[in-house]
Write a protein that holds these residues in place. Structure first.
Motif, PDB file in Angstrom:
ATOM      1  N   ALA A  79       0.852  -1.176   0.000  1.00 36.83           N
ATOM      2  CA  ALA A  79       0.000   0.000   0.000  1.00 36.83           C
ATOM      3  C   ALA A  79       0.891   1.230   0.000  1.00 36.83           C
ATOM      4  CB  ALA A  79      -0.910  -0.009   1.228  1.00 36.83           C
ATOM      5  N   LYS A  80       0.467   2.234  -0.746  1.00 38.65           N
ATOM      6  CA  LYS A  80       1.268   3.445  -0.883  1.00 38.65           C
ATOM      7  C   LYS A  80       0.708   4.547   0.005  1.00 38.65           C
ATOM      8  CE  LYS A  80       2.992   2.448  -5.464  1.00 38.65           C
ATOM      9  NZ  LYS A  80       3.597   3.070  -6.644  1.00 38.65           N
ATOM     10  N   LYS A  81       1.627   5.357   0.483  1.00 35.59           N
ATOM     11  CA  LYS A  81       1.228   6.414   1.405  1.00 35.59           C
ATOM     12  C   LYS A  81       1.013   7.757   0.726  1.00 35.59           C
ATOM     13  CE  LYS A  81       3.480   4.638   5.563  1.00 35.59           C
ATOM     14  NZ  LYS A  81       4.721   4.727   6.328  1.00 35.59           N
ATOM     15  N   LEU A  87      -0.098   6.547 -10.069  1.00 34.74           N
ATOM     16  CA  LEU A  87      -1.173   5.834  -9.365  1.00 34.74           C
ATOM     17  C   LEU A  87      -2.463   6.615  -9.584  1.00 34.74           C
ATOM     18  CD1 LEU A  87      -1.579   3.369  -7.361  1.00 34.74           C
ATOM     19  CD2 LEU A  87      -1.458   5.026  -5.517  1.00 34.74           C
ATOM     20  N   THR A  88      -2.970   6.505 -10.792  1.00 34.37           N
ATOM     21  CA  THR A  88      -4.066   7.386 -11.187  1.00 34.37           C
ATOM     22  C   THR A  88      -5.401   6.663 -11.260  1.00 34.37           C
ATOM     23  OG1 THR A  88      -3.415   6.900 -13.434  1.00 34.37           O
ATOM     24  CG2 THR A  88      -2.657   8.989 -12.513  1.00 34.37           C
ATOM     25  N   SER A  94      -7.649   4.068   2.631  1.00 37.91           N
ATOM     26  CA  SER A  94      -8.004   4.092   4.040  1.00 37.91           C
ATOM     27  C   SER A  94      -7.129   5.133   4.726  1.00 37.91           C
ATOM     28  CB  SER A  94      -7.801   2.696   4.648  1.00 37.91           C
ATOM     29  OG  SER A  94      -8.355   2.627   5.941  1.00 37.91           O
ATOM     30  N   LYS A  95      -7.478   5.499   5.929  1.00 35.25           N
ATOM     31  CA  LYS A  95      -6.683   6.491   6.659  1.00 35.25           C
ATOM     32  C   LYS A  95      -5.962   5.841   7.828  1.00 35.25           C
ATOM     33  CE  LYS A  95      -9.056  10.779   5.630  1.00 35.25           C
ATOM     34  NZ  LYS A  95      -8.042  11.101   4.601  1.00 35.25           N
ATOM     35  N   ARG A 108      -3.214   3.543   0.064  1.00 36.98           N
ATOM     36  CA  ARG A 108      -3.980   3.183  -1.135  1.00 36.98           C
ATOM     37  C   ARG A 108      -3.391   1.955  -1.814  1.00 36.98           C
ATOM     38  NH1 ARG A 108      -3.085   8.653  -1.228  1.00 36.98           N
ATOM     39  NH2 ARG A 108      -4.886  10.003  -1.605  1.00 36.98           N
ATOM     40  N   VAL A 109      -4.279   1.142  -2.366  1.00 37.11           N
ATOM     41  CA  VAL A 109      -3.841   0.122  -3.330  1.00 37.11           C
ATOM     42  C   VAL A 109      -4.756   0.213  -4.542  1.00 37.11           C
ATOM     43  CG1 VAL A 109      -2.897  -1.507  -1.640  1.00 37.11           C
ATOM     44  CG2 VAL A 109      -5.297  -1.714  -2.341  1.00 37.11           C
ATOM     45  N   GLN A 110      -4.202  -0.100  -5.694  1.00 38.65           N
ATOM     46  CA  GLN A 110      -5.024  -0.106  -6.895  1.00 38.65           C
ATOM     47  C   GLN A 110      -6.014  -1.264  -6.814  1.00 38.65           C
ATOM     48  OE1 GLN A 110      -1.564   1.408  -9.869  1.00 38.65           O
ATOM     49  NE2 GLN A 110      -3.119   0.090 -10.781  1.00 38.65           N
TER      50      GLN A 110
END
Lengths: 191, 191
Positions: A79-81, A87-88, A94-95, A108-110
């Motif tokens: 997951a990216k921060k 990453l469009t 999530s937070k 986020r993950v795609q």
């Protein structure tokens, strides 16, 4: 896991405020032999769970998750921060609040990398309040992916995260469980 | 490296603006078998360089650097992009501009993890303008560590970074060298 506990005793340091620093082998510099042993240990614990994907959170989880993935032979998804130009597409988001960094960020993950067909092993370096873990579980739930297990390198058992998710029914396996950090000394939970 | 080129052709996608997206196997989701093969390939190329440490930059370099480190049997050190409460000590720092993210950030390593005794292999996922690479070399120079080689997964050969550092005398080895990205098609440099 004896090997990790011994390494924490040998090379970990405790900063003022009882912050455990394991930068020399775990989250700034990485010892590949130690990580591969940790990966094997996660495999031994979760090998019957039919894992299809390992999910972790950038940055410090990646090395450990990757080591485990070489045994499970499944992809690692991290997951990216932060938003980036590449990453469009549609994402699950999530937070997470980091107490160490004193801020809240999005993870986020795609969507195309996590589905209701996935049986997920979540791996992370630290478990304390359980904030990051909660975010990762949330991503899986949004995708209707099944969380088959949670593998943690170092759990601060004196903080509530681990027990919170065990009580919710998750199989949380921590390789080193710290009972207390006091006066510059680490004490592990007897396993 | 044939395996990586084939994977890029198979699973890479080109976004508008000729941005190559390799998120499904390299920098969002990771294929552990591919990464281990890449690590072995870096080892084959640099094994005689007496490497003592692999240096990379968070986030996307970590998995590849780690895979290589399992063959070299040396630690991975990853430069950090953001301040955190546990990175409080003396650091070497440099500035890097990311064209993809359109911002300049600081990269840092703790001084005690890089010294004049180190023979460093720098590994990163992409080489285009050479900005990140320049920052990593700068960190090594500040520590008087010797840069023995530079291993890159994907070089955009139509951008100047690779040749700039080759002309400076560095051994830059890129596993996939992209000659052009045009009309949704990837063409590799013939090797």
């Amino acid at each position: 896991m004896k090997l990790l506990e011994e390494r924490i005793l040998q090379d970990g340091r405790i900063l003022p405020g009882n912050i455990l620093k394991v930068d020399s082998f775990l989250n700034h510099q990485i010892d590949p032999d130690l990580f591969m042993a940790m990966g094997q240990d996660f495999y031994d614990h979760f090998k019957d769970k039919e894992i299809t994907k390992i999910l972790t959170l950038e940055v410090s989880g990646i090395g450990i998750a990757f080591a485990a993935a070489t045994y499970f032979k499944v992809p690692v998804l991290f997951a990216k921060k932060s938003l980036s130009l590449t990453l469009t597409e549609d994402v699950y988001a999530s937070k997470v609040t980091s107490y160490t960094k004193k801020k809240t960020f999005d993870i986020r993950v795609q969507k195309n990398f996590l589905s209701d067909q996935d049986k997920v092993l979540i791996i992370d370096d630290f478990l304390a309040m359980g904030e990051a873990l909660g975010g990762l579980i949330d991503l899986c739930q949004q995708a209707n992916a099944q969380v088959q297990g949670i593998g943690i390198a170092i759990e601060k058992s004196f903080q509530p995260g681990g027990n919170k998710y065990r009580e919710l029914g998750y199989d949380v396996y921590s390789q080193a469980m710290i009972e207390k950090l006091e006066d510059g000394k680490v004490t592990f939970v007897k396993q």
